[in-house]
Design a protein around this motif. Structure first.
Motif, short mmCIF file in Angstrom:
data_model
loop_
_atom_site.label_atom_id
_atom_site.label_comp_id
_atom_site.label_asym_id
_atom_site.label_seq_id
_atom_site.Cartn_x
_atom_site.Cartn_y
_atom_site.Cartn_z
N CYS A 102 -66.27 -36.26 25.24
CA CYS A 102 -65.12 -35.43 25.51
C CYS A 102 -65.16 -34.71 24.19
O CYS A 102 -64.20 -33.52 24.20
N CYS A 119 -67.94 -39.15 21.29
CA CYS A 119 -67.46 -39.35 22.80
C CYS A 119 -68.06 -38.12 23.46
O CYS A 119 -67.95 -36.96 22.95
N HIS A 167 -59.64 -42.18 26.32
CA HIS A 167 -60.07 -41.20 24.94
C HIS A 167 -58.85 -41.32 24.03
O HIS A 167 -58.70 -40.64 23.43
N CYS A 211 -63.38 -42.77 20.60
CA CYS A 211 -62.65 -42.90 21.70
C CYS A 211 -62.73 -44.47 22.36
O CYS A 211 -63.92 -44.97 22.15
ZN LIG Z 1 -63.41 -39.14 24.54
#
Ligand SMILES: [Zn+2]
Length: 358
Positions: A253, A251, A241, A258
């Motif tokens: 996340c 991404c 990340h 990332c």
């Molecule tokens: Zn990420």
């Protein structure tokens, strides 16, 4: 006062034994004089520990012909086949595997269960079943568990790995300790792999290295001054990340651009592109950590030698410390069981440091 002295002596004794045991298992045959030198202990102290190891069937001593002369009593020492064993449990997204190893991480027995669906009960049931099998007729030193992250090794909990069937907050260490009454340790699986590298693989040569893991994602383990780096909470490091394009691809996340979102090893062309992006991110990591080596753990063999050679050349041109620091890029020389045996190495590390007794 006397009590404290007694306690300190006992701690020192376990630490010294751990040191000697480490040299015994990480060398393929070692003499008493070498042990004394490596451990910084007197010959008398070494003799005392070695005799105890031989008596308890932890070490065996063999003599070459010239060593059989009268008066010569010191032969080459090795790990005894009768010494206790260690168990490693590896938890991945679509499989768990349990490995029974000797204390040099030779695999004696291994078993794997694969799945496409899973929940906490199923995971534990299967992990217990496999571990039970390994317990039969073996004296076990401890169990090391390696899992996809994030985990808290300090609290012994698998936290909330992404895309892991909603499984989270599993107090796996406590559950295993209750069932088996043995020392149990948990760590991020790449930290486990790095531990196996450090004791028995390419990492033996380096005090500071990065283990770069490539599977379905990108992972990292960091070894600084011979120790696995973990954060204060006992959680592991992340590489996937790191931002390589702040307005780039979305991404899972929640952030954009990332590194992990650009890793695609599906064709020769995308592999090269991924290697280039990976290398750019790694240069930043290397500027931060200044490792001596990047050891690549590439389970699916996505990367060929030409990729690694290019990465090494590129990294050494890119890093800010390029005029006075060289970084080696090499493949892990450990077998495909690196992570599984690395889980077991978690137990060995505790013996080496004197935390648990052999
Ligand atoms: Zn990420």
């Amino acid at each position: 006062m006397e009590k404290a002295k007694g306690y300190n002596n006992a701690v020192l004794k376990t630490k010294n034994r751990g040191q000697v045991f480490k040299q015994l298992v990480t060398n393929n045959g070692i003499y008493r004089t070498e042990l004394a030198e490596e451990c910084g202990l007197t010959k008398m102290a070494i003799s005392y520990i070695v005799n105890e190891f031989i008596e308890k069937d932890i070490a065996v001593e063999s003599f070459r012909n010239e060593e059989k002369k009268p008066g010569r009593r010191s032969g080459c020492l090795r790990l005894s086949p009768g010494a206790k064993k260690v168990i490693g449990l590896l938890i991945h997204r679509n499989y768990i595997s349990v490995t029974l190893c000797d204390c040099q991480l030779h695999v004696l027995r291994a078993d794997t269960i694969r799945f496409e669906e899973c929940d906490t009960d199923f995971l534990l049931k299967k992990a217990f079943e496999l571990t039970d099998e390994m317990m039969e007729e073996n004296e076990i030193l401890g169990i090391g568990i390696g899992s996809i992250g994030p985990v808290s090794s300090e609290r012994g909990i698998i936290l909330n790995p992404p895309e892991f069937y909603g499984i989270k907050n599993v107090p796996i260490v406590q559950l295993f300790e209750e069932r088996y009454g043995l020392p149990v340790y948990l760590d991020y699986h790449y930290n486990c792999a790095a531990r196996a590298e450090k004791y028995f693989g390419m990492g033996k040569k380096y005090k500071n290295f990065i283990l770069l893991g490539i599977t379905d994602g990108i992972g990292i383990a960091i070894v600084v001054d011979g120790k696995i780096f973990t954060r204060m909470t006992g959680t592991s490091s992340e590489l996937g990340h790191i931002t390589v394009d702040y307005s780039g691809r979305q991404c899972f996340c929640g952030r954009r651009g990332c590194l992990g979102a650009y890793m695609d090893f599906s064709s020769k062309e995308t592999t090269w592109q991924s290697v280039e992006i990976l290398c750019a991110a790694l240069a930043g990591v290397c500027d931060l950590l200044i490792p001596q080596a990047v050891i690549v753990r590439d389970e699916q063999s996505y990367l060929e030698n030409e990729h690694l050679e290019w990465m090494e050349k590129e990294l050494n041109q890119k890093i800010i410390a390029r005029d006075y620091q060289r970084i080696a890029v090499c493949k892990s020389c450990r077998s495909k069981e690196l992570e599984a045996t690395g889980c077991a190495a978690n137990v060995l590390g505790r013996v080496f440091s004197g935390e648990i007794e052999i």
